[in-house]
Design a protein around this motif. Structure first.
Motif, PDB file in Angstrom:
ATOM      1  N   LEU A  52     -29.003 -21.115 -23.772  1.00 42.28           N
ATOM      2  CA  LEU A  52     -28.578 -19.838 -24.331  1.00 42.28           C
ATOM      3  C   LEU A  52     -28.850 -18.699 -23.350  1.00 42.28           C
ATOM      4  CD1 LEU A  52     -27.521 -18.085 -26.632  1.00 42.28           C
ATOM      5  CD2 LEU A  52     -29.835 -18.091 -27.584  1.00 42.28           C
ATOM      6  N   LEU A  53     -30.027 -18.702 -22.737  1.00 40.25           N
ATOM      7  CA  LEU A  53     -30.340 -17.653 -21.759  1.00 40.25           C
ATOM      8  C   LEU A  53     -29.391 -17.707 -20.572  1.00 40.25           C
ATOM      9  CD1 LEU A  53     -34.234 -17.551 -21.710  1.00 40.25           C
ATOM     10  CD2 LEU A  53     -32.659 -15.869 -22.645  1.00 40.25           C
ATOM     11  N   ARG A  54     -29.033 -18.920 -20.111  1.00 42.38           N
ATOM     12  CA  ARG A  54     -28.065 -19.043 -19.001  1.00 42.38           C
ATOM     13  C   ARG A  54     -26.706 -18.480 -19.414  1.00 42.38           C
ATOM     14  NH1 ARG A  54     -30.439 -24.050 -18.351  1.00 42.38           N
ATOM     15  NH2 ARG A  54     -28.694 -25.083 -19.365  1.00 42.38           N
ATOM     16  N   GLN A  55     -26.283 -18.777 -20.644  1.00 42.77           N
ATOM     17  CA  GLN A  55     -24.993 -18.263 -21.118  1.00 42.77           C
ATOM     18  C   GLN A  55     -25.002 -16.738 -21.203  1.00 42.77           C
ATOM     19  OE1 GLN A  55     -24.636 -20.403 -24.815  1.00 42.77           O
ATOM     20  NE2 GLN A  55     -23.496 -22.082 -23.876  1.00 42.77           N
ATOM     21  N   ILE A  56     -26.078 -16.175 -21.711  1.00 46.04           N
ATOM     22  CA  ILE A  56     -26.179 -14.717 -21.812  1.00 46.04           C
ATOM     23  C   ILE A  56     -26.181 -14.106 -20.418  1.00 46.04           C
ATOM     24  CG2 ILE A  56     -27.679 -12.800 -22.490  1.00 46.04           C
ATOM     25  CD1 ILE A  56     -28.579 -14.583 -24.873  1.00 46.04           C
ATOM     26  N   ALA A  57     -26.977 -14.676 -19.519  1.00 46.78           N
ATOM     27  CA  ALA A  57     -27.053 -14.157 -18.152  1.00 46.78           C
ATOM     28  C   ALA A  57     -25.690 -14.233 -17.470  1.00 46.78           C
ATOM     29  CB  ALA A  57     -28.097 -14.924 -17.349  1.00 46.78           C
ATOM     30  N   THR A  58     -24.989 -15.332 -17.660  1.00 43.43           N
ATOM     31  CA  THR A  58     -23.660 -15.481 -17.075  1.00 43.43           C
ATOM     32  C   THR A  58     -22.704 -14.445 -17.648  1.00 43.43           C
ATOM     33  OG1 THR A  58     -24.003 -17.839 -16.702  1.00 43.43           O
ATOM     34  CG2 THR A  58     -21.715 -17.066 -16.766  1.00 43.43           C
ATOM     35  N   ALA A  59     -22.741 -14.251 -18.955  1.00 48.69           N
ATOM     36  CA  ALA A  59     -21.851 -13.278 -19.595  1.00 48.69           C
ATOM     37  C   ALA A  59     -22.123 -11.864 -19.108  1.00 48.69           C
ATOM     38  CB  ALA A  59     -22.000 -13.348 -21.118  1.00 48.69           C
ATOM     39  N   LEU A  60     -23.397 -11.564 -18.841  1.00 51.73           N
ATOM     40  CA  LEU A  60     -23.760 -10.232 -18.372  1.00 51.73           C
ATOM     41  C   LEU A  60     -23.763 -10.115 -16.855  1.00 51.73           C
ATOM     42  CD1 LEU A  60     -26.678  -9.486 -20.847  1.00 51.73           C
ATOM     43  CD2 LEU A  60     -24.332  -8.618 -20.946  1.00 51.73           C
ATOM     44  N   ASP A  61     -23.509 -11.232 -16.181  1.00 53.44           N
ATOM     45  CA  ASP A  61     -23.492 -11.290 -14.719  1.00 53.44           C
ATOM     46  C   ASP A  61     -24.819 -10.806 -14.131  1.00 53.44           C
ATOM     47  OD1 ASP A  61     -22.386 -11.909 -12.250  1.00 53.44           O
ATOM     48  OD2 ASP A  61     -21.516  -9.918 -11.986  1.00 53.44           O
ATOM     49  N   ILE A  62     -25.900 -11.363 -14.682  1.00 53.72           N
ATOM     50  CA  ILE A  62     -27.245 -11.053 -14.196  1.00 53.72           C
ATOM     51  C   ILE A  62     -27.994 -12.367 -14.003  1.00 53.72           C
ATOM     52  CG2 ILE A  62     -27.397  -8.772 -15.275  1.00 53.72           C
ATOM     53  CD1 ILE A  62     -29.010 -10.047 -17.522  1.00 53.72           C
ATOM     54  N   PRO A  63     -29.045 -12.368 -13.194  1.00 49.12           N
ATOM     55  CA  PRO A  63     -29.819 -13.605 -13.024  1.00 49.12           C
ATOM     56  C   PRO A  63     -30.640 -13.919 -14.275  1.00 49.12           C
ATOM     57  CG  PRO A  63     -30.751 -11.833 -11.693  1.00 49.12           C
ATOM     58  CD  PRO A  63     -29.496 -11.294 -12.319  1.00 49.12           C
ATOM     59  N   VAL A  64     -30.827 -15.200 -14.548  1.00 49.48           N
ATOM     60  CA  VAL A  64     -31.625 -15.632 -15.693  1.00 49.48           C
ATOM     61  C   VAL A  64     -33.045 -15.086 -15.579  1.00 49.48           C
ATOM     62  CG1 VAL A  64     -32.584 -17.641 -16.908  1.00 49.48           C
ATOM     63  CG2 VAL A  64     -30.248 -17.699 -16.056  1.00 49.48           C
ATOM     64  N   SER A  65     -33.521 -14.924 -14.365  1.00 49.55           N
ATOM     65  CA  SER A  65     -34.888 -14.430 -14.159  1.00 49.55           C
ATOM     66  C   SER A  65     -35.103 -13.049 -14.772  1.00 49.55           C
ATOM     67  CB  SER A  65     -35.224 -14.405 -12.666  1.00 49.55           C
ATOM     68  OG  SER A  65     -34.357 -13.511 -11.984  1.00 49.55           O
ATOM     69  N   THR A  66     -34.031 -12.334 -15.046  1.00 50.32           N
ATOM     70  CA  THR A  66     -34.142 -11.039 -15.711  1.00 50.32           C
ATOM     71  C   THR A  66     -34.862 -11.184 -17.046  1.00 50.32           C
ATOM     72  OG1 THR A  66     -32.096 -10.296 -14.699  1.00 50.32           O
ATOM     73  CG2 THR A  66     -32.823  -9.091 -16.651  1.00 50.32           C
TER      74      THR A  66
END
Length: 86
Positions: free
Chosen positions: A22-36
């Motif tokens: 889920l975090l990877r999907q959110i990060a991808t959708a927002l175009d930010i790194p998961v580490s955020t």
């Protein structure tokens, strides 16, 4: 912001895997790194956004139906980030 809105690792491997996905999907959708979502808190309190602030921003952003308005909001946030939020 260490828990990404309550996504703390647990002993349940399936649950942890689902949360990571889920975090990877959110990060991808927002175009930010998961580490955020998982970075350690800053040394100075109040400098980093809280989990609740991030969750509120994402919730509000997802309610914007007009793609042009979402793009405008994203560009505005990116502009603020480049200036350091000043």
């Amino acid at each position: 912001m260490t828990d990404a809105g309550g996504f703390l690792p647990t002993q349940d491997t399936k649950s942890t895997t689902d949360r990571a996905r889920l975090l990877r999907q959110i990060a991808t959708a927002l175009d930010i790194p998961v580490s955020t979502f998982t970075r350690a808190p800053s040394a100075e309190p109040g400098q980093e956004p809280s989990s609740s602030e991030c969750a509120a921003m994402i919730a509000a952003f997802t309610r914007i139906r007009d793609p042009k308005m979402r793009d405008f909001c994203l560009r505005m946030l990116e502009s603020f980030a480049k200036r350091g939020g000043a």
